[in-house]
Design an enzyme around this catalytic site. Structure first.
Site, PDB file in Angstrom:
ATOM      1  N   PHE A 111       0.809  -1.218   0.000  1.00  0.00           N
ATOM      2  CA  PHE A 111       0.000   0.000   0.000  1.00  0.00           C
ATOM      3  C   PHE A 111       0.844   1.270   0.000  1.00  0.00           C
ATOM      4  O   PHE A 111       0.385   2.335  -0.432  1.00  0.00           O
ATOM      5  CB  PHE A 111      -0.961   0.000   1.196  1.00  0.00           C
ATOM      6  N   LYS A 112       2.090   1.164   0.436  1.00  0.00           N
ATOM      7  CA  LYS A 112       2.957   2.346   0.473  1.00  0.00           C
ATOM      8  C   LYS A 112       3.171   2.935  -0.924  1.00  0.00           C
ATOM      9  O   LYS A 112       3.489   4.113  -1.065  1.00  0.00           O
ATOM     10  CB  LYS A 112       4.317   1.992   1.084  1.00  0.00           C
TER      11      LYS A 112
END
Length: 489
Positions: A111-112
């Site tokens: 998700f980063k």
């Protein structure tokens, strides 16, 4: 409306959004926040008609006031054009009775990527009108490191140094970082855990002598962690995107509130949801999902934040954190922007390892934030049950959020899936009762039963060369930064 960002620990500190992004952390140790955030109201009808990139420009324009629309459009297009495997960037999939927001279709399968494809663009634009270079110092519990390295690789006038806890990230996470190529970066393992690395990085940002040394070389030190406001605000967009999905697929009616379950370590991902809520997203409750290091569960239950406990290494390493930095921003807003109160809490945390908030504030927080946690065995059970029931494979972090979402028994709840199961293949296969001899054997076996193919970036790790092998002590980090400053220039 005041367009300046202030420190959570000193409201007299005033910076533009470009200055805040470049600085990363305030000189007083506080994090940058915008006092008038709740005065912004996002038009949900517009959100539901826009595509992802249009929503990113629209939402960020409300938060990054000294970026022109043209600058934001350029940044967003550079970040999100042909970089994600899904055309929706962050698609939603219904798994059982839970809506799963998939945040792992970016270039490093975590998700980063959503923020760390955009932050380098924002930072480059912010640097344009200065004559300085920037050196990014980042502590990572696993995913931020690779996403930041990938995003900042060979970016003009920006260098990056990543510190991760030795032997405390997954093999996939290790190989992703240790094989990273690029002329402007360094990757180092640290003897200790993530909190040791993160605390030292924060200390280095505030080290007057080190900053003067960097300034002499025309370099500013900054961060790519979620303590940087430029890392945090792009994550707001996918909360609105998930709401758009629910409305456009007739799951809910416009303005109907929904719930979110978020796997949480550093509190940045769920804080982005809270920011979306302040900006008008209809939210009934956020559920903060933790692993065996359940310091946040205890805080949200008792009002006492206490990091004086054993650090537990789990199969969800990105959540193996005892100091949740972004909680400081929540305290700022929940205390009616009382910077003296926030500073006292952070001083207590630094000196005593704990702090306590007033009962009235705890009640206010609990009205919007629920919580829950499960250990490794329960996490494996969730992975197996979800596969058996729905033929969907969740990674350990996503499984924890999914379990907390199910236990919440809400009518409509979105559970955030923060990493591809291929990043943790042996743990996932173990949960499914399938033996494997290595991470790559596990990855290939997982591909036989997983509906999604192996992401290209992870498949390539099988033949990648390990470049970064150094392991240093926490005390050696400062000297390493000085060396990077000199080489970077």
């Amino acid at each position: 409306m005041n367009n300046f960002y202030v420190s959570t620990r000193d409201k007299q500190v005033h910076l533009t959004s470009k200055e805040a992004i470049l600085k990363g952390i305030s000189d007083d140790g506080g994090l940058f926040v915008w006092p008038d955030l709740a005065d912004v109201k996002i038009d949900l009808n517009r959100v539901c008609q826009n595509n992802y990139k249009e929503n990113a420009v629209y939402i960020l324009s409300k938060l990054l006031h000294d970026f022109t629309k043209e600058e934001l459009e350029q940044c967003v297009n550079n970040a999100y054009t042909d970089t994600f495997a899904s055309k929706d960037i962050t698609p939603v999939r219904k798994v059982g009775d839970i809506y799963v927001l998939e945040l792992f279709h970016g270039p490093t399968s975590a998700f980063k990527d959503v923020a760390l494809t955009l932050l380098p663009q924002l930072m480059s634009v912010a640097l344009e009108k200065t004559d300085q270079k920037a050196l990014i110092l980042t502590a990572t519990s696993g995913d931020t490191g690779k996403a930041a390295l990938n995003g900042f690789k060979d970016v003009k006038n920006i260098g990056i140094e990543v510190f991760y806890p030795d032997q405390k990230v997954s093999q996939m996470q290790y190989r992703q970082m240790a094989s990273q190529t690029g002329n402007n970066l360094k990757v180092l393992a640290i003897k200790g855990n993530f909190d040791d690395a993160q605390s030292k990085v924060k200390e280095l940002f505030l080290d007057k002598d080190l900053n003067e040394f960097a300034a002499e070389h025309n370099v500013m030190l900054t961060s790519a962690n979620s303590i940087n406001i430029g890392r945090l605000v792009p994550q707001i967009v996918y909360y609105f995107e998930s709401y758009k999905y629910l409305v456009n697929h007739d799951v809910i009616k416009m303005n109907e509130p929904v719930c979110f379950s978020v796997p949480t370590g550093n509190f940045g991902d769920v804080l982005a949801g809270y920011y979306a809520y302040l900006m008008g997203l209809p939210v009934k409750k956020f559920y903060v999902a933790s692993n065996a290091n359940h310091v946040l569960t205890d805080f949200l239950t008792t009002g006492i934040y206490d990091r004086n406990r054993d650090f537990i290494q789990t199969i969800s390493p990105s959540m193996d954190i005892l100091i949740s930095s972004n909680l400081e921003r929540l305290l700022y807003y929940m205390s009616n922007q009382d910077t003296e109160f926030v500073k006292q809490c952070m001083d207590d945390l630094n000196q005593k390892g704990k702090y306590q908030i007033p009962a009235q504030m705890l009640e206010k927080i609990q009205s919007l934030f629920g919580c829950g946690y499960i250990d490794d065995e329960a996490t494996k059970q969730v992975i197996k049950e979800t596969y058996d029931s729905n033929s969907v494979i969740l990674d350990p972090h996503s499984a924890i959020a999914y379990k907390v979402a199910k236990d919440a028994c809400e009518d409509v709840i979105v559970s955030l899936a923060t990493a591809s199961p291929y990043k943790f293949p042996q743990d996932v296969l173990d949960a499914l009762g399938i033996e494997s001899t290595s991470e790559f054997d596990a990855m290939n076996k997982l591909a036989e039963i997983c509906s999604d193919p192996i992401p290209g970036n992870l498949a390539a790790l099988q033949t990648s060369k390990i470049i970064h092998k150094d392991v240093i002590s926490v005390k050696e980090m400062e000297e390493s930064v000085k060396d990077m400053v000199e080489k970077f220039v």
